[in-house]
Enzyme design. Structure first.
Site, PDB file in Angstrom:
ATOM      1  N   ARG A  10     -14.992  45.014  30.947  1.00  0.00           N
ATOM      2  CA  ARG A  10     -14.209  43.896  30.421  1.00  0.00           C
ATOM      3  C   ARG A  10     -14.983  43.302  29.255  1.00  0.00           C
ATOM      4  O   ARG A  10     -16.201  43.165  29.314  1.00  0.00           O
ATOM      5  CB  ARG A  10     -13.998  42.822  31.474  1.00  0.00           C
ATOM      6  CG  ARG A  10     -13.509  41.521  30.841  1.00  0.00           C
ATOM      7  CD  ARG A  10     -12.892  40.585  31.809  1.00  0.00           C
ATOM      8  NE  ARG A  10     -11.698  41.147  32.390  1.00  0.00           N
ATOM      9  CZ  ARG A  10     -10.890  40.464  33.213  1.00  0.00           C
ATOM     10  NH1 ARG A  10     -11.180  39.220  33.517  1.00  0.00           N
ATOM     11  NH2 ARG A  10      -9.823  41.028  33.716  1.00  0.00           N
ATOM     12  N   LYS A  26     -30.100  39.160  24.712  1.00  0.00           N
ATOM     13  CA  LYS A  26     -31.237  39.321  23.803  1.00  0.00           C
ATOM     14  C   LYS A  26     -30.817  39.947  22.483  1.00  0.00           C
ATOM     15  O   LYS A  26     -31.657  40.400  21.716  1.00  0.00           O
ATOM     16  CB  LYS A  26     -32.301  40.198  24.468  1.00  0.00           C
ATOM     17  CG  LYS A  26     -32.866  39.598  25.748  1.00  0.00           C
ATOM     18  CD  LYS A  26     -33.772  40.600  26.454  1.00  0.00           C
ATOM     19  CE  LYS A  26     -34.005  40.216  27.894  1.00  0.00           C
ATOM     20  NZ  LYS A  26     -34.360  41.381  28.715  1.00  0.00           N
ATOM     21  N   HIS A  83      -4.736  44.767  29.556  1.00  0.00           N
ATOM     22  CA  HIS A  83      -5.364  44.725  30.871  1.00  0.00           C
ATOM     23  C   HIS A  83      -4.547  45.701  31.716  1.00  0.00           C
ATOM     24  O   HIS A  83      -3.736  45.298  32.548  1.00  0.00           O
ATOM     25  CB  HIS A  83      -5.301  43.303  31.428  1.00  0.00           C
ATOM     26  CG  HIS A  83      -6.113  43.092  32.679  1.00  0.00           C
ATOM     27  ND1 HIS A  83      -6.745  44.131  33.340  1.00  0.00           N
ATOM     28  CD2 HIS A  83      -6.397  41.980  33.380  1.00  0.00           C
ATOM     29  CE1 HIS A  83      -7.375  43.640  34.403  1.00  0.00           C
ATOM     30  NE2 HIS A  83      -7.184  42.341  34.446  1.00  0.00           N
ATOM     31  N   ARG A 126     -13.022  38.487  40.545  1.00  0.00           N
ATOM     32  CA  ARG A 126     -12.036  39.188  41.377  1.00  0.00           C
ATOM     33  C   ARG A 126     -11.700  40.570  40.843  1.00  0.00           C
ATOM     34  O   ARG A 126     -11.629  41.524  41.614  1.00  0.00           O
ATOM     35  CB  ARG A 126     -10.783  38.336  41.572  1.00  0.00           C
ATOM     36  CG  ARG A 126     -10.014  38.005  40.318  1.00  0.00           C
ATOM     37  CD  ARG A 126      -8.842  37.121  40.663  1.00  0.00           C
ATOM     38  NE  ARG A 126      -9.298  35.852  41.219  1.00  0.00           N
ATOM     39  CZ  ARG A 126      -8.594  35.094  42.030  1.00  0.00           C
ATOM     40  NH1 ARG A 126      -7.387  35.460  42.407  1.00  0.00           N
ATOM     41  NH2 ARG A 126      -9.066  33.956  42.458  1.00  0.00           N
ATOM     42  N   THR A 127     -11.529  40.713  39.561  1.00  0.00           N
ATOM     43  CA  THR A 127     -11.230  42.046  39.032  1.00  0.00           C
ATOM     44  C   THR A 127     -12.414  42.979  39.244  1.00  0.00           C
ATOM     45  O   THR A 127     -12.264  44.134  39.631  1.00  0.00           O
ATOM     46  CB  THR A 127     -10.872  41.970  37.535  1.00  0.00           C
ATOM     47  OG1 THR A 127      -9.780  41.076  37.367  1.00  0.00           O
ATOM     48  CG2 THR A 127     -10.477  43.327  36.992  1.00  0.00           C
TER      49      THR A 127
END
Lengths: 320, 182, 485
Positions: free
Chosen positions: A116, A94, A144, A66-67
């Site tokens: 994020r 990797k 945030h 959603r963000t």
């Protein structure tokens, strides 16, 4: 051009990493700019050409559809070209270092990176190592900022102001970046902030931030104008921070009888996704006091405002 | 560098006369006010649009819908500006589709503001036609845009600045030509 | 060849000397300390440090310097006016990384760093790969150090095999191979029974057990737990994670009457425990690091991984307590906990970064600038914390323990009797400090492979300007002598 350009210093800022070091003037500018942005979302044609030719990339090292979608739509509504690095299939798996991943992305030419990361300070590290502008979409247990901005926008929309409001934040304060950014942002505007949660989830030093700590939910909610309910992470139970979800709900789930202690017309916020019957009762989640759905729209508006304010101006004029 | 008044080219009375004439011209060109709406470009086009609507109403007895357009997000110079201008709301609370829109601004110069205004307007709907009314046309167009209704044509040099004051924003009504002085 | 250190302020706490005196070095040993005439056979004239200031460049007195004829009888005169001449500084706690982690540091680069940083003797921790948990690895370290031949390197053996915290390492073999102490530094000995046995067994050799005090069950974090961990959003490590283990080890020292040394003490509560232990007469000592003395947890705010260290940088309250304990004599020595890391271990997310600070080249300057110059620490006390303090800890107390001698080769410990002193006859290990020299910390100029320092870019005043080991000048003005940089 014939219009007066009330200029601001906002886009001198290269990155938005947290609200801790953002001025009141900047926050107010973002919130004010989000008002016309929200109008655009309500239109038939949800697009303005403002960021035509600008590139934005989202990199989410933690899942949050959603963000990420909110940022992507914000960019698209402003005509920026947006794309997403799907971390699960990327070279992150990797063993590529964060610095190398970011360098690779930078060489593809986007102007802004929305990131994020599960580790506190990762966006700060990236910001120091790239010419792209960086927006922190949540780092570890730190900040945030856009969530707090949309919370503040939603509160201001309903209450007409921020100054002097009483706000309770309920849940796992220790691990919550939403709580931290809200505390920094709301404190700057003179809100009275209380937190409530199990003592195992209350970090030290909150009193030095002007925050009142309550262990008891009812103590926190008395006379407040806003209740911001945090999502409880089930995995915290394994680390021994609370005995069971059932007991957590018993002690901290927001119910109508709690809300009756709050001020008249108090509103309930939640960053989503909600756990019905765990931290918030269905009665409240579905009531008019909950502005949870509006928060989602406001999130897009606030992010549009931020993208607009940050992406204007020539890159060579950005203070390093 | 600062601006110094060079000479005043309009006062309250001459502005009123010019707007009244434009109102008449709008009615004439549209054969009445049926389907006509007036939309001003922020900032000073806004008050001028409301005045034109007042004047049209006083002439025809029917008030056309009025709106205000914020064109900031449509400017073509955003990436060249050192700082972003403040964005305000666009307040057009009626459906413009199928209407004859009179776009109003205080001064037309390069034509770029009007270009942005046209784009902003078209994103709100599909008007039948768009006409342009300006208080001052100072020349130096950079785009093929020509106003339909003009209060006063004022030949200027590029070094000069045309300053329009409206009482709603500035406290009084006047138009002056200013020049930069060191 | 003779070396005459002329006109400096000689501070030799072991011999109760503090005054403007000369030090004569002959055949690699201290020959005399006092007012020493230059004598007729002048060889070369040197200034201790390049920044000796106007007037000082004229050389000692008005005696002209002749060319460098290096006959055995010539005397090199070092002008030490304005400088502090001390016994060679000892670092009780350094990580040289060799064998196994030569990309972080090796014995050669670590020796160069130590020499440039003003240290003549360093004790290296056993958390190498393989771990220094047997005589062969300890012997290797000593041989490598002798080949490099810059500073004295004394290995510290592991407490437990592979530092796994389970079985005791062969302490007798380690001591025989030259180890001066044992430690599992880098990680705690979590099992109390193992620690008890290690302490008991150490009495056989009279060596100290150097304890890294950390309750691993409480220390899963990135920085000190407190106001700043909340503000910076990093998981905190409470002071109690250290204090619990300090308390445990002290009661085990009470049980065993063994010599316990607490590494890198950083909290108020740990200091209080040490104070109580000392009041009880227990053979407990402790060390403090320059970074814990100079920096607080506020420094973590930039998420500069060079501030990440274990124990973490503490809050101002703890730093204040540590400074007071240093000045009051509660802390026995300053040790660098020099922990060089490769760039890749630090150029990453804070949470992924390795703990440690490359500190051996800045230790003296940090202490001089942050503690001595502001008047928080007397300069003579500072010298003792780098000389007699650590020397007393690594000195074997075997005889004092009244136990039968368990091993034969104790030469390293015998040599230690002279360590940290300018006693005539002692190996001529000397550290000379220029208290007025100001320099900006530039990790790129470090001899250490580890460039990880939170002091980078800071201007510090008070640097070592000459390091003499066994009568030989090994470093001058921050640069190693006779080596290409």
């Amino acid at each position: 051009m014939g219009i007066s350009a009330q200029s601001t210093q906002f886009n001198r800022r290269k990155d938005l990493l947290g609200l801790k070091d953002v001025s009141n003037e900047e926050i107010e500018l973002i919130l004010n700019t989000a008002i016309p942005m929200k109008d655009i979302i309500g239109r038939e044609i949800k697009k303005v050409p403002t960021l035509r030719g600008k590139g934005m990339i989202t990199v989410f090292y933690e899942n949050s559809t959603r963000t990420r979608t909110s940022f992507e739509l914000a960019g698209k509504y402003l005509s920026a070209d947006t794309s997403n690095l799907a971390v699960s299939t990327s070279s992150v798996q990797k063993g590529e270092t964060l610095r190398d991943t970011i360098k690779t992305l930078e060489m593809m030419g986007p102007d802004i990176l929305v990131m994020r990361h599960g580790m506190t300070g990762a966006p700060h590290y990236v910001a120091q190592n790239t010419s792209m502008r960086v927006i922190n979409a949540g780092d570890g247990t730190n900040e945030h900022p856009t969530q707090a901005l949309l919370d503040m926008f939603s509160i201001r929309e309903h209450k007409g102001r921020l100054a002097g409001l009483k706000v309770a934040i309920v849940g796992d304060i220790l691990h919550s970046r939403v709580a931290r950014s809200n505390i920094y942002g709301l404190a700057k505007f003179g809100c009275e902030i209380r937190v409530a949660g199990p003592p195992t989830m209350i970090p030290p030093g909150l009193d030095h931030l002007g925050v009142k700590v309550c262990f008891n939910l009812k103590d926190a909610i008395r006379d407040v104008d806003v209740v911001n309910v945090l999502r409880i992470q089930r995995e915290r139970q394994q680390t021994g921070l609370f005995p069971s979800l059932e007991e957590y709900s018993e002690l901290y789930m927001l119910r109508p009888e709690h809300l009756s202690l709050a001020a008249d017309n108090a509103i309930v916020l939640h960053p989503g996704p909600i756990n019905r019957g765990v931290e918030i009762s269905t009665d409240i989640a579905d009531s008019d006091t909950a502005v949870i759905n509006e928060q989602v729209t406001n999130g897009v508006a606030v992010r549009m405002a931020l993208l607009f304010l940050m992406m204007g101006g020539r890159r060579d004029e950005i203070a390093a | 560098m600062k601006l110094r008044d060079k000479n005043q080219i309009m006062d309250e009375m001459s502005m009123k006369r010019a707007l009244t004439r434009i109102a008449h011209e709008i009615i004439e060109a549209n054969k009445g006010v049926q389907g006509v709406a007036v939309v001003g470009i922020r900032r000073r086009g806004g008050p001028l649009a409301f005045r034109l609507a007042d004047l049209i109403e006083s002439i025809e007895g029917v008030r056309p819908p009025v709106g205000v357009l914020d064109i900031t997000l449509y400017r073509d110079d955003l990436t060249a500006l050192a700082n972003q201008p403040q964005v305000h709301r666009t307040e057009v609370h009626f459906d413009i589709t199928g209407m004859s829109i009179v776009l109003v601004d205080d001064v037309i110069y390069t034509g770029r503001t009007v270009r942005a205004g046209l784009d902003a307007l078209i994103d709100l709907g599909r008007p039948k036609r768009i006409q342009l009314a300006v208080l001052i046309d100072r020349g130096h167009r950079e785009l093929p845009i020509k106003p339909d209704f003009v209060g006063k044509n004022v030949p200027t040099s590029r070094e000069e600045v045309v300053s329009v004051c409206v009482r709603e924003i500035d406290g009084d009504d006047k138009v002056t030509i200013q020049e930069l002085v060191p | 060849m003779r070396l005459l250190l002329k006109g400096g302020r000689v501070i030799d706490p072991a011999n109760g000397i503090d005054g403007a005196l000369d030090v004569l070095i002959q055949d690699g040993r201290i020959a005399a300390v006092g007012d020493i005439p230059q004598g007729p056979e002048i060889g070369t004239c040197l200034d201790a440090g390049l920044d000796a200031g106007p007037g000082a460049n004229a050389g000692p007195g008005s005696v002209p310097c002749s060319s460098s004829s290096r006959s055995d009888h010539s005397t090199t005169i070092v002008n030490c006016r304005g400088k502090i001449v001390c016994p060679g500084f000892i670092d009780l706690h350094a990580h040289l990384r060799e064998p196994g982690y030569e990309y972080k540091e090796d014995i050669a680069s670590g020796s160069r760093a130590a020499a440039a940083g003003g240290f003549t003797t360093i004790c290296c921790m056993p958390n190498t790969n393989p771990v220094i948990d047997n005589g062969a690895v300890a012997g290797f370290v000593r041989r490598r150090a002798q080949e490099v031949g810059l500073v004295n390197v004394l290995p510290i053996g592991a407490i437990t095999k592979k530092q796994a915290g389970e079985e005791l390492a062969e302490m007798g073999e380690l001591v025989a191979a030259g180890c001066v102490a044992v430690s599992d530094d880098g990680k705690p000995v979590m099992r109390s029974d193992v620690m008890r046995h290690a302490l008991e067994y150490s009495r056989l050799f009279g060596i100290p057990v150097l304890s890294h005090c950390e309750d691993a069950n409480l220390s899963d974090g990135q920085m000190h737990e407190g106001y700043y961990s909340t503000v910076y959003g990093l998981k905190g490590i409470p002071a109690e994670a250290e204090e619990i283990m300090v308390a445990r080890d002290i009661v085990l020292a009470r049980l065993t009457r063994a010599r316990l040394h607490i590494c890198h003490v950083s909290t108020k509560g740990a200091l209080e425990a040490v104070r109580q232990a000392k009041a009880l007469g227990l053979p407990v000592t402790c060390e403090a690091t320059p970074h814990h003395l100079a920096l607080t947890d506020e420094a973590v705010g930039s998420y500069d991984t060079d501030t990440k260290v274990n124990p973490p940088l503490r809050s101002a309250e703890h730093v204040q307590a540590l400074r007071e304990a240093l000045a009051s004599g509660l802390v026995d020595c300053i040790a660098t906990d020099h922990a060089p890391h490769h760039i890749e271990s630090k150029d990453c997310e804070y949470g992924l970064a390795s703990c440690g600070i490359s500190g051996i080249e800045t230790a003296i300057a940090v202490i001089m600038d942050r503690l001595v110059r502001p008047g928080l620490l007397d300069v003579a006390k500072m010298v003792s914390l780098f000389t007699t303090g650590p020397a007393g800890i690594i000195e074997s107390r075997q005889a004092a323990d009244g136990m039968d001698q368990g091993t034969s080769d104790l030469t390293a410990n015998q040599a230690a009797a002279y360590r940290g002193a300018l006693t005539p006859g002692a190996p001529a290990d000397v550290t000379i400090i220029d208290p007025e020299l100001a320099r900006t910390v530039n990790p790129r100029q470090f001899y250490s492979r580890g460039k990880n320092t939170p002091f980078k870019g800071m201007e510090l005043t008070g640097w070592p300007c000459m390091t003499i080991v066994g009568g030989r000048i090994v470093a001058q003005d921050g640069r190693v002598v006779g080596q290409t940089d």
